[in-house]
Design a protein around this motif. Structure first.
Motif, PDB file in Angstrom:
ATOM      1  N   VAL A  36      -6.813   2.232   8.053  1.00  0.00           N
ATOM      2  CA  VAL A  36      -5.663   3.428   7.685  1.00  0.00           C
ATOM      3  C   VAL A  36      -6.103   3.953   5.999  1.00  0.00           C
ATOM      4  O   VAL A  36      -6.181   2.960   5.301  1.00  0.00           O
ATOM      5  N   SER A  37      -6.308   4.992   5.871  1.00  0.00           N
ATOM      6  CA  SER A  37      -6.625   5.556   4.628  1.00  0.00           C
ATOM      7  C   SER A  37      -5.358   6.621   4.330  1.00  0.00           C
ATOM      8  O   SER A  37      -5.349   7.607   5.144  1.00  0.00           O
ATOM      9  N   SER A  38      -4.936   6.191   3.066  1.00  0.00           N
ATOM     10  CA  SER A  38      -3.686   7.155   2.943  1.00  0.00           C
ATOM     11  C   SER A  38      -3.823   7.801   1.546  1.00  0.00           C
ATOM     12  O   SER A  38      -4.290   7.195   0.424  1.00  0.00           O
ATOM     13  N   ALA A  98       0.808  -1.201  -0.053  1.00  0.00           N
ATOM     14  CA  ALA A  98      -0.072  -0.122   0.101  1.00  0.00           C
ATOM     15  C   ALA A  98       0.821   1.251   0.120  1.00  0.00           C
ATOM     16  O   ALA A  98       0.746   2.184  -0.844  1.00  0.00           O
ATOM     17  N   HIS A  99       1.984   1.213   0.778  1.00  0.00           N
ATOM     18  CA  HIS A  99       2.765   2.397   0.846  1.00  0.00           C
ATOM     19  C   HIS A  99       3.289   2.886  -0.659  1.00  0.00           C
ATOM     20  O   HIS A  99       3.523   3.875  -1.201  1.00  0.00           O
ATOM     21  N   GLU A 100       3.881   1.642  -1.153  1.00  0.00           N
ATOM     22  CA  GLU A 100       4.491   1.807  -2.663  1.00  0.00           C
ATOM     23  C   GLU A 100       3.420   2.288  -3.573  1.00  0.00           C
ATOM     24  O   GLU A 100       3.481   3.167  -4.446  1.00  0.00           O
ATOM     25  N   SER A 160      -1.607   9.881   5.807  1.00  0.00           N
ATOM     26  CA  SER A 160      -2.361   8.695   6.435  1.00  0.00           C
ATOM     27  C   SER A 160      -3.255   9.065   7.445  1.00  0.00           C
ATOM     28  O   SER A 160      -2.616   9.925   8.570  1.00  0.00           O
ATOM     29  N   ILE A 161      -4.573   8.664   7.398  1.00  0.00           N
ATOM     30  CA  ILE A 161      -5.392   8.907   8.547  1.00  0.00           C
ATOM     31  C   ILE A 161      -6.002   7.646   9.183  1.00  0.00           C
ATOM     32  O   ILE A 161      -6.342   6.628   8.409  1.00  0.00           O
ATOM     33  N   THR A 217      -6.849   2.323   1.219  1.00  0.00           N
ATOM     34  CA  THR A 217      -7.740   1.978   2.307  1.00  0.00           C
ATOM     35  C   THR A 217      -7.393   0.614   2.918  1.00  0.00           C
ATOM     36  O   THR A 217      -7.687  -0.182   1.910  1.00  0.00           O
ATOM     37  N   GLN A 218      -6.852   0.248   3.879  1.00  0.00           N
ATOM     38  CA  GLN A 218      -6.511  -0.940   4.329  1.00  0.00           C
ATOM     39  C   GLN A 218      -6.832  -1.013   5.843  1.00  0.00           C
ATOM     40  O   GLN A 218      -6.884  -0.096   6.716  1.00  0.00           O
TER      41      GLN A 218
END
Length: 751
Positions: A208-210, A180-182, A225-226, A191-192
């Motif tokens: 986590v929504s980014s 997800a970061h990549e 990220s929230i 969102t995960q």
């Protein structure tokens, strides 16, 4: 010192804070400019009132979804009245919603200002109730708000800043977080849900929504990220899964059908036991109350549904009833239904949860017990009557034989004596039937070929039927042996053939069929159950008038008959039932009106055919030796006296005893002096009976010859076990020539 509103006024983004009722609680200066309204005009009014010029239906639906899901979102909306495009960011939680917006034309300047001004960024971050982080390309945490520190149980920003965000992610979720970061750094949003471990070792779940964060040139400089704590929801989901698993295991363990009926929608959920217990295919079961109702027996349906309605409408909690329910193979099962009514806070019924329990096997066992108790009671009565009656018949028969021996041939008195003999034979046959259905006759079983019994009785069976009835034998030539009393099997065949004959008054076909059968699981017959194993099947099938269910239910009851008065005693099939049960077998009946009947008997397979001597039938009478002594043991004076005279007239020396104890005294005296060649003893006597006498004699003189006489015994199995090796049995009443033949046969054997 600046307050929160002053801090927000310094930023270029419009900020609107709403409560859960969509009412404005705070707006900054940029929002005043964007909306064209003062702070006072906005405060306390709903978003729809202050932003109606540029907030359309699509935008309103999107906002409502964010509020309902308590999540975050980013939108590009057009300010229709002014022709501007707005970049809108929204975050909602249980306390309300924060909306930030800006003119897209000033995006670069705003982004540069956001990155350059840590104080401004901090003010925005701290307004968020959820954890907010800035994560760099290398995965290190650059900024974090207070809510984020609380999520990680960090005492201060210094304890977290510089650490990689992946440090907190549990190993099983690390790969998905890295992916997800990549993706975010490549320009996508993510969102995960993942699990983390805090600085204090606590495990919790986060949603986590980014989104990527860009600089003035459009390059991605960080990831925003929230994070929201969803541990409570996850625990609830896990508890629900565990509860569902327990429910599934319980329903499988009970082997009962568990149901859940929604009383508002009539939806019906059933456990998988409905397939195994009631033989339904999964696709044939509709998840509706009407499906269950349709499969309740029509004769029970009105009563059962009325009972249900009374409990539900009357405020009751528990419903119970017994009814018939249709299986998937169209047969009927007797079931016990029970349910618990669940009601809402106002007392209105909402659900009925309960079980459907199959009682069919239990009902069959109860019926079997009732039948056994009935037969036991009648059998005891019949046995007691038969004992006394057989002694009377024996006395009459013996005296008639004595009288007949001295009456000349051709004398009218001899004809009268012959008529007495025939009456005795009929009385003897009746007592044998009474003993058979009461399981009180002593069987003399041996290993035999059932086909030989059928073939040996064929001529007799042919004489029992009329000329318009054709008897066909279908005998399996590879038939397994059975252990049974051949005389009793002949009695079974005769009774079944007579029953078939009476069912075909105008002629027809009668088939006697033998075959091997392997039973894989216990089988329920008429009042009898046989366990799994190898069996030999004897079937007698006719093409007669058949029977209805009511007749089949009483078929083996003693004295039950459908024949005209004087045509039958009602003991024929009861006799068959008793013999089959005492032989360890089972009988089942298939019959329908006008479709004939089939009686099927299963007898356990024996190991092997016994030797030629055991198979020999009939009597071989050796020559009598002179001066042979018979010890006659009989408690009935009339029987003992007549038998003594018969034996003495036949040349035997007779020594008498009134019971077993007296017989032992005589044995000790006579056996030592002159010798007793044969003990002829009744079975049922006071003080010491024939069975106990035989056991005692075997311990004192293993070679003693004993011939037991029985008109009835309560312990038939024990007597049967003692026969053989110098001991035999003759049933009362008997013809004198039969008694003498058995006596001479016993004396002709070597001890």
């Amino acid at each position: 010192m600046l307050d929160a509103t002053d801090a927000l006024d310094l930023g270029p983004d419009a900020v609107i804070v709403l409560d859960t009722e969509w009412r404005c609680t705070l707006v900054n200066a940029a929002a005043e400019r964007l909306l064209g309204k003062t702070r006072e005009e906005c405060t306390g009014r709903t978003l729809w009132e202050i932003a109606s010029p540029w907030l359309g239906e699509a935008e309103a639906r999107a906002l409502r979804r964010v509020m309902e899901e308590r999540t975050t979102a980013a939108f590009d909306w057009r300010d229709a009245p002014n022709g501007r495009w707005l970049d809108v960011r929204v975050a909602a939680d249980r306390r309300g919603m924060v909306i930030t917006g800006r003119d897209v034309g000033e995006r670069r300047r705003a982004q540069d200002a956001l990155i350059a001004s840590e104080r401004h960024l901090r003010a925005i971050l701290e307004t968020q109730p959820e954890g907010v982080m800035l994560v760099g390309h290398d995965g290190r945490i650059l900024q974090i708000n207070r809510a984020g520190l609380a999520l990680f149980e960090a005492p201060s920003p210094a304890s977290v800043l510089g650490l990689t965000a992946g440090t907190f992610v549990t190993p099983e979720h690390l790969d998905s977080y890295a992916a997800a970061h990549e993706a975010v750094l490549a320009g996508e949003s993510s969102t995960q849900e993942l699990e983390i471990e805090t600085l204090r070792g606590t495990r919790r779940w986060l949603s986590v929504s980014s989104v990527p964060l860009r600089d003035a040139a459009g390059g991605i400089v960080a990831m925003l990220s929230i994070a929201r704590d969803i541990t409570g929801r996850k625990l609830a989901e896990e508890a629900l899964r565990a509860s569902e698993e327990r429910y599934r295991l319980v329903t499988r363990a009970t082997k009962e059908v568990v149901y859940d009926w929604d009383l508002r929608t009539n939806a019906l959920a059933l456990s998988d036991a409905v397939f195994s217990r009631f033989r339904y295919d999964p696709g044939s079961v509709r998840p509706e109350y009407s499906w269950w109702e349709e499969n309740v027996h029509p004769e029970d349906r009105a009563r059962v549904t009325r009972g249900l309605e009374r409990v539900i409408a009357g405020g009751g909690e528990v419903w119970e009833d017994e009814y018939r329910f249709r299986r998937g193979d169209r047969t009927w099962a007797t079931v016990a239904g029970s349910g618990y009514v669940m009601r809402d806070a106002q007392g209105a019924p909402v659900r009925l949860v309960g079980t459907i329990r199959d009682l069919t096997a239990r009902k069959a066992l109860e019926e079997q017990l009732r039948q056994a108790q009935k037969l036991e009671a009648v059998g005891r009565l019949a046995g007691g009557i038969a004992h006394d009656f057989n002694n009377i018949l024996t006395a009459i028969s013996s005296n008639a034989e004595l009288a007949r021996a001295i009456v000349p041939r051709g004398s009218p008195a001899r004809e009268d004596l012959d008529e007495i003999r025939r009456a005795i034979a009929r009385g003897s046959a009746l007592t044998r039937q009474l003993l058979a259905f009461g399981r009180r006759q002593v069987l003399q079983p041996r290993v035999l070929d059932l086909n030989e019994v059928v073939l040996g009785a064929e001529r007799l069976l042919t004489r029992l039927v009329t000329e318009d009835i054709q008897i066909t034998l279908q005998l399996d030539q590879e038939l397994w042996p059975v252990r049974a009393d051949p005389g009793q099997l002949e009695q079974v065949l005769m009774n079944l053939v007579v029953n078939a004959r009476d069912a075909m008054p105008h002629g027809g076909l009668l088939v006697i069929h033998t075959s091997n059968a392997t039973i894989d699981e216990p089988v329920q017959g008429v009042g009898l159950v046989v366990e799994a194993g190898d069996y030999v099947r004897l079937e007698v099938r006719d093409s007669g008038v058949g029977m209805d269910a009511a007749t089949r239910a009483r078929l083996f009851e003693p004295f039950f008959t459908t024949k005209a008065h004087g045509r039958g005693t009602g003991l024929g099939l009861a006799t068959v039932y008793g013999i089959v049960e005492q032989s360890g077998g089972m009988i089942e009946v298939q019959s329908e009106p006008e479709r004939g009947s089939a009686f099927c008997i299963l007898l356990p397979r024996a190991d092997q055919i016994e030797g030629e001597e055991a198979q020999r039938s009939g009597l071989t009478v050796p020559e009598r030796r002179p001066s042979e002594t018979v010890l006659l043991v009989e408690d009935e004076e009339a029987v003992r006296s007549s038998l003594r005279r018969l034996l003495e007239r036949s040349g035997f020396r007779v020594v008498e005893a009134r019971d077993g104890l007296e017989a032992l005294e005589v044995w000790e005296r006579e056996g030592a002096e002159a010798g007793v060649d044969l003990v002829l003893s009744d079975v049922v006597m006071p003080r010491l009976g024939g069975r106990e006498l035989l056991e005692e004699l075997r311990s004192r003189a293993p070679g003693a010859r004993v011939l037991l006489m029985s008109g009835y015994t309560a312990d038939t199995h024990a007597v049967s076990e003692l026969l053989g090796t110098g001991a035999a049995l003759i049933e009362k009443p008997f013809a004198i020539e039969v008694l003498l033949a058995r006596v001479r046969q016993m004396l002709g054997k070597s001890a």
